[in-house]
Design a protein around this motif. Structure first.
Motif, PDB file in Angstrom:
ATOM      1  N   VAL A   1     -21.553  41.632  16.565  1.00 43.57           N
ATOM      2  CA  VAL A   1     -21.477  40.263  17.073  1.00 43.57           C
ATOM      3  C   VAL A   1     -22.862  39.766  17.496  1.00 43.57           C
ATOM      4  N   VAL A   2     -23.617  40.619  18.171  1.00 43.41           N
ATOM      5  CA  VAL A   2     -24.974  40.243  18.578  1.00 43.41           C
ATOM      6  C   VAL A   2     -25.858  40.022  17.356  1.00 43.41           C
ATOM      7  N   ALA A   3     -25.725  40.913  16.348  1.00 41.31           N
ATOM      8  CA  ALA A   3     -26.517  40.766  15.128  1.00 41.31           C
ATOM      9  C   ALA A   3     -26.173  39.462  14.415  1.00 41.31           C
ATOM     10  N   LEU A   4     -24.891  39.115  14.380  1.00 38.08           N
ATOM     11  CA  LEU A   4     -24.476  37.855  13.759  1.00 38.08           C
ATOM     12  C   LEU A   4     -25.093  36.668  14.490  1.00 38.08           C
ATOM     13  N   ALA A   5     -25.081  36.720  15.830  1.00 32.09           N
ATOM     14  CA  ALA A   5     -25.651  35.623  16.618  1.00 32.09           C
ATOM     15  C   ALA A   5     -27.137  35.450  16.327  1.00 32.09           C
ATOM     16  N   LEU A   6     -27.831  36.554  16.067  1.00 34.29           N
ATOM     17  CA  LEU A   6     -29.275  36.489  15.832  1.00 34.29           C
ATOM     18  C   LEU A   6     -29.627  35.955  14.445  1.00 34.29           C
ATOM     19  N   LEU A   7     -28.625  35.759  13.594  1.00 30.79           N
ATOM     20  CA  LEU A   7     -28.887  35.162  12.290  1.00 30.79           C
ATOM     21  C   LEU A   7     -29.187  33.669  12.402  1.00 30.79           C
ATOM     22  N   PHE A   8     -28.791  33.064  13.522  1.00 34.06           N
ATOM     23  CA  PHE A   8     -28.934  31.618  13.682  1.00 34.06           C
ATOM     24  C   PHE A   8     -30.169  31.298  14.522  1.00 34.06           C
ATOM     25  N   ARG A   9     -30.809  30.217  14.157  1.00 34.77           N
ATOM     26  CA  ARG A   9     -32.003  29.783  14.867  1.00 34.77           C
ATOM     27  C   ARG A   9     -31.704  28.566  15.724  1.00 34.77           C
TER      28      ARG A   9
ATOM     29  N   ARG B   1     -30.896  25.769  18.575  1.00 32.47           N
ATOM     30  CA  ARG B   1     -29.796  25.605  19.515  1.00 32.47           C
ATOM     31  C   ARG B   1     -28.514  26.300  19.070  1.00 32.47           C
ATOM     32  N   PRO B   2     -28.152  26.250  17.776  1.00 37.52           N
ATOM     33  CA  PRO B   2     -26.968  27.016  17.358  1.00 37.52           C
ATOM     34  C   PRO B   2     -27.111  28.503  17.636  1.00 37.52           C
ATOM     35  N   GLY B   3     -28.325  29.033  17.501  1.00 33.20           N
ATOM     36  CA  GLY B   3     -28.534  30.447  17.782  1.00 33.20           C
ATOM     37  C   GLY B   3     -28.295  30.780  19.248  1.00 33.20           C
ATOM     38  N   LEU B   4     -28.744  29.906  20.141  1.00 30.49           N
ATOM     39  CA  LEU B   4     -28.525  30.155  21.569  1.00 30.49           C
ATOM     40  C   LEU B   4     -27.045  30.026  21.911  1.00 30.49           C
ATOM     41  N   ALA B   5     -26.367  29.040  21.307  1.00 32.27           N
ATOM     42  CA  ALA B   5     -24.930  28.907  21.529  1.00 32.27           C
ATOM     43  C   ALA B   5     -24.187  30.152  21.035  1.00 32.27           C
ATOM     44  N   ALA B   6     -24.637  30.704  19.897  1.00 32.64           N
ATOM     45  CA  ALA B   6     -24.024  31.924  19.365  1.00 32.64           C
ATOM     46  C   ALA B   6     -24.242  33.106  20.304  1.00 32.64           C
ATOM     47  N   MET B   7     -25.418  33.181  20.940  1.00 34.03           N
ATOM     48  CA  MET B   7     -25.661  34.265  21.895  1.00 34.03           C
ATOM     49  C   MET B   7     -24.766  34.121  23.111  1.00 34.03           C
ATOM     50  N   GLY B   8     -24.440  32.866  23.486  1.00 36.90           N
ATOM     51  CA  GLY B   8     -23.478  32.677  24.562  1.00 36.90           C
ATOM     52  C   GLY B   8     -22.126  33.265  24.205  1.00 36.90           C
ATOM     53  N   LEU B   9     -21.710  33.086  22.960  1.00 38.85           N
ATOM     54  CA  LEU B   9     -20.448  33.676  22.505  1.00 38.85           C
ATOM     55  C   LEU B   9     -20.535  35.201  22.518  1.00 38.85           C
ATOM     56  N   ALA B  10     -21.675  35.741  22.130  1.00 36.34           N
ATOM     57  CA  ALA B  10     -21.837  37.194  22.111  1.00 36.34           C
ATOM     58  C   ALA B  10     -21.662  37.794  23.499  1.00 36.34           C
ATOM     59  N   THR B  11     -22.146  37.093  24.531  1.00 31.95           N
ATOM     60  CA  THR B  11     -22.003  37.634  25.890  1.00 31.95           C
ATOM     61  C   THR B  11     -20.534  37.790  26.273  1.00 31.95           C
ATOM     62  N   ILE B  12     -19.669  36.950  25.699  1.00 33.75           N
ATOM     63  CA  ILE B  12     -18.243  37.042  26.008  1.00 33.75           C
ATOM     64  C   ILE B  12     -17.679  38.342  25.451  1.00 33.75           C
ATOM     65  N   PHE B  13     -17.943  38.604  24.175  1.00 38.92           N
ATOM     66  CA  PHE B  13     -17.332  39.781  23.554  1.00 38.92           C
ATOM     67  C   PHE B  13     -17.858  41.084  24.129  1.00 38.92           C
ATOM     68  N   VAL B  14     -19.158  41.167  24.369  1.00 38.76           N
ATOM     69  CA  VAL B  14     -19.745  42.454  24.775  1.00 38.76           C
ATOM     70  C   VAL B  14     -19.447  42.804  26.226  1.00 38.76           C
TER      71      VAL B  14
END
Length: 452
Positions: free
Chosen positions: A332-340, A342-355
Motif C-alpha cells: 500500500v505504501v509502495a502504491l502511494a509512492l507511485l503518485f506525485r 497532491r494526489p501522492g500526499l493524499a495517497a499517503m494519507g490513505l496508507a496511514t489508515i491501512f498500516v
C-alpha cells in the motif's frame, strides 16, 4: 504501450466516477441514488434513540425542517433580487441536492449525540495525563509486560508516544482537570478546523466537518488525531510537519516519504531538526532509559493485542496473519509512492489508515483529502454519508483510492465542497476553473506552491 494503457484506464475510471452518464437531461440520477445508499448504510443506526426520539424520526424531521428553511430563505432572497450562491442556488433547481447534503450532516450530528451519550468521555486524554503523572511521580508510564485485559481506569493505562511528549502531559496533569479537559478539546477543534481550511474548504464546510463522526469521535476521546491531521495537511506546503508527525505515531510519520518522492530535502532536514531538538531538550528530563522503555512498551502492546483483540480496533492487523498484514502494508505504501504532487500526499494519507496496527474511527480522517479529489459533488457526499458509521468507515479508504487512481479532474457541480478550486490543497496561483460540461483533467504531478 503499458504506460499508455494505464493512462487510458485511469481516464476511463475518471469518466465513470464523474457520474455524467447518470444524468437524464437536467435530472441527475446520482443524487437520489446517493440518498438511497446513505439511508441503506445507516440502517443499523435507525433503531437507536436520540433524547428519547427514534433516530429515523429525528433524521427525517430535522432534515425536512432545515431544507424547508433553506428553500424559504432562498425564495425570499430571490424575491428581493439578491444573488444566491453555493447550496442555495442548487436548492432553486432541485430539492434533492440539499436533502442529500443536509441529510448527511444531520445524520452526523445525531450519531455524535448518541455516541457521546454512551461512552466514557476523554478516555485517551485521561491515558495521557495518568501515564505522565505516574512518570512524574517516579512510576512507569510505559507498558512493562503484556496485559490480558483492558485497564479498569484510563488513568492506569499506558503511554504509547515517545518520551519527548511526557513532560508536556506531565505539566497538564498537575492542573485542574476541568480547565485542562475544556482547553484540550477546544485545541483539538481548532486543529481540525484549521486543517480543513488548509485543504481549501470554505468556512461553512469546515464547520460542518467538525461533526463528521471520525472527527467528532476524536474530540470525544481527546485523541491527538486532529493535531496529527493538521500536521499532515500542513505538510503540502510546510513539508517539515510531515516528519514531525512521526513524533506521535509511526504511521503518521509515513507521509514524510512523500517528501523524498518530491525531492523536498529542506522539509526533511527541517523536520528532523525539530525532532532532534525536542529529543535533546527533553533528554535531561526523561533520560535515555525512557526511550528503551517506550520501544519495549510498543512490543508489549503488540503482544497484548493477541490476548485483547479489541485493541486492534478496526485494523486489518486483527484479522490478517502478521506476515500478510506487513506485506500488504508495504504494498500500500509502495502504491502511494507511485503518485506525485497532491494526489501522492493524499495517497499517503490513505496508507496511514491501512498500516495502523490499532485503528480507531479518528484515524479515518486521513482519507478526506483523497475523497475530496472526486470530481462529482454527489459522489463526495455519498462517501461522507455512507462511510460515517462504524466499520462502514472503511468505505472512506476504498473510495479514496478510487479517487486517487483515477485521472484527476477538477471539482464539478454546486454540491462539491471544493467547487471553484483545483481540488484539495488548492493552488492559490491557479486560475479558477471555468464551469464546463466536461471539466479538464488536471495534471497529476502538479506540486502546490510554497514548498520548503
Amino acid at each position: 504501450m503499458l504506460l499508455l494503457g494505464l493512462m487510458s484506464a485511469r481516464g476511463w475510471l475518471a469518466r465513470i466516477i464523474a457520474l455524467r452518464w447518470a444524468r437524464v437531461g437536467p435530472f441527475d440520477l446520482a443524487v437520489p441514488a446517493a440518498i438511497a445508499i446513505v439511508i441503506w448504510t445507516a440502517i443499523p443506526q435507525l433503531g437507536s434513540e436520540v433524547a428519547g426520539i427514534p433516530f429515523w424520526a429525528a433524521w427525517i424531521v430535522i432534515t425536512a425542517a432545515l431544507v424547508a428553511a433553506l428553500r424559504l430563505g432562498l425564495g425570499l432572497a430571490t424575491a428581493r433580487g439578491q444573488a444566491t450562491a453555493g447550496p442555495a442556488r442548487d436548492a432553486r433547481s432541485s430539492v434533492l441536492g440539499p436533502i442529500l447534503v443536509v441529510g448527511v450532516v444531520v445524520s452526523w450530528l445525531l450519531y455524535d449525540i448518541t455516541f457521546w451519550g454512551q461512552t466514557i468521555h476523554l478516555y485517551d486524554l485521561d491515558v495521557y495525563l495518568g501515564a505522565a503523572a505516574r512518570w512524574l511521580d517516579g512510576g512507569q508510564p510505559y507498558m512493562a509486560a503484556p496485559v490480558t485485559a483492558w485497564q479498569s481506569n484510563p488513568r492506569l493505562d499506558f503511554f504509547l508516544y515517545p518520551p519527548p511528549l511526557l513532560p508536556v502531559f506531565a505539566a497538564l496533569s498537575r492542573l485542574p482537570d476541568a480547565p485542562v479537559s475544556v482547553g484540550w478539546v477546544l485545541f483539538l477543534v481548532a486543529c481540525a478546523y484549521k486543517s480543513f481550511r488548509i485543504l481549501g474548504l470554505p468556512r461553512t464546510w469546515s464547520l460542518a466537518l467538525l461533526a463528521f463522526p471520525p472527527v467528532a469521535i476524536g474530540f470525544e476521546s481527546g485523541n491527538v488525531a486532529s493535531l496529527t491531521f493538521l500536521l499532515f495537511a500542513a505538510g503540502a506546503r510546510a513539508g517539515g510537519t510531515l516528519v514531525v508527525d512521526g513524533l506521535f505515531k509511526v504511521q503518521t510519520g509515513l507521509p514524510a516519504l512523500w517528501l523524498v518522492r518530491q525531492r523536498r530535502w529542506r522539509g526533511i532536514v527541517a523536520g528532523i531538526a525539530v525532532i532532534a531538538a525536542a529529543a535533546l531538550i527533553t533528554l535531561p528530563l526523561v533520560g535515555l532509559d525512557s526511550w528503551w522503555a517506550w520501544w519495549d512498551g510498543l512490543g508489549y502492546r503488540a503482544a497484548s493485542q493477541a490476548a485483547v483483540p479489541a485493541q486492534f480496533g478496526y485494523s486489518y492487523a486483527g484479522v490478517m496473519p502478521g506476515a500478510a498484514f506487513a506485506a500488504v502494508s508495504v504494498a500500500v505504501v509502495a502504491l502511494a509512492l507511485l503518485f506525485r504532487g497532491r494526489p501522492g500526499l493524499a495517497a499517503m494519507g490513505l496508507a496511514t489508515i491501512f498500516v495502523s496496527p490499532a485503528l480507531w474511527p479518528h484515524g479515518f480522517v486521513f482519507a478526506l483529502p483523497a475523497l475530496l479529489m472526486l470530481e462529482d459533488g454527489a459522489a463526495v457526499w455519498l462517501m461522507l454519508g455512507a462511510g460515517a458509521f462504524g466499520p462502514n468507515m472503511w468505505l472512506l479508504f476504498y473510495g479514496g483510492w478510487v479517487a486517487v487512481v483515477a485521472a484527476r479532474r477538477l471539482p464539478a457541480g454546486r454540491l462539491h465542497p471544493l467547487a471553484g478550486t483545483d481540488g484539495p490543497w488548492p493552488n492559490p496561483m491557479a486560475r479558477r476553473p471555468i464551469r464546463r460540461p466536461n471539466p479538464p483533467i488536471a495534471s497529476v504531478g502538479a506540486t502546490p506552491p510554497g514548498s520548503d
